[in-house]
Write an enzyme that holds these catalytic residues in place. Structure first.
Site, mmCIF file in Angstrom:
data_model
loop_
_atom_site.group_PDB
_atom_site.id
_atom_site.type_symbol
_atom_site.label_atom_id
_atom_site.label_comp_id
_atom_site.label_asym_id
_atom_site.label_seq_id
_atom_site.Cartn_x
_atom_site.Cartn_y
_atom_site.Cartn_z
ATOM 1 N N GLU A 41 -41.127 -3.138 90.956
ATOM 2 C CA GLU A 41 -42.247 -3.697 90.202
ATOM 3 C C GLU A 41 -43.577 -3.097 90.377
ATOM 4 O O GLU A 41 -44.374 -2.726 89.638
ATOM 5 C CB GLU A 41 -42.205 -5.343 90.412
ATOM 6 N N TYR A 73 -66.877 -11.823 74.617
ATOM 7 C CA TYR A 73 -65.399 -11.525 74.886
ATOM 8 C C TYR A 73 -65.108 -10.256 74.917
ATOM 9 O O TYR A 73 -64.073 -9.735 75.497
ATOM 10 C CB TYR A 73 -64.804 -12.501 73.984
ATOM 11 N N GLU A 93 -49.026 -16.150 90.080
ATOM 12 C CA GLU A 93 -50.168 -17.429 90.440
ATOM 13 C C GLU A 93 -51.460 -16.599 90.902
ATOM 14 O O GLU A 93 -52.416 -17.035 90.564
ATOM 15 C CB GLU A 93 -49.446 -18.255 91.497
ATOM 16 N N LYS A 118 -45.227 -12.626 81.726
ATOM 17 C CA LYS A 118 -44.145 -11.572 82.477
ATOM 18 C C LYS A 118 -43.028 -11.584 81.662
ATOM 19 O O LYS A 118 -42.116 -11.792 82.286
ATOM 20 C CB LYS A 118 -44.185 -11.944 84.012
#
Length: 139
Positions: A41, A73, A93, A118
């Site tokens: 990953e 933004y 997290e 994900k």
């Protein structure tokens, strides 16, 4: 008998009202990051999708019609891109918290909801998405 006095944060009967919190949403941001616990990953990377919901009072910007009185933004998206495409972390997290921290640096933002998706998580099953949503505020 006199009625209780009102303030901007209380109703006429003396109960607390929630401060104005308008919602500005930016959804479906897609960036390539190298986050995850597994070596492949971090080495190969994968797409992450990010949804942001910013709580803020938009009345000042509506009155002045000035970008300085709200959240740019476009600029915020580039800062979120830098987080996702930046230093690898093991957990979504941690990634979500870093994104929330960036959002909360904007003076107008009082609270943020960040969802990190994900969709290519290394799970040995058929699935549509893995997503984490966090809520953070200045308080």
């Amino acid at each position: 008998m006199s009625s209780p006095s009102s303030s901007p944060l209380t109703s006429p009967v003396g109960t607390t009202r929630r401060p104005v919190a308008d919602r500005l949403a930016v959804r479906g941001l897609r960036f390539r990051g190298h986050h995850g616990v597994l070596d492949h990953e971090k080495r190969d990377g994968q797409d992450f999708l990010v949804d942001l919901v910013l709580l803020l009072d938009t009345r000042p910007a509506a009155q002045t019609d000035d970008l300085q009185d709200t959240v740019d933004y476009g600029s915020l998206v580039e800062q979120v891109r830098a987080v996702v495409e930046g230093d690898p972390v093991d957990l979504i997290e941690t990634l979500a918290q870093r994104i929330a921290d960036v959002c909360l640096t904007k003076p107008a933002v009082v609270e943020v909801e960040v969802t990190v998706h994900k969709p290519h998580a290394p799970i040995q099953a058929t699935f549509e998405d893995v997503a984490l949503t966090i809520n953070r505020s200045l308080e």
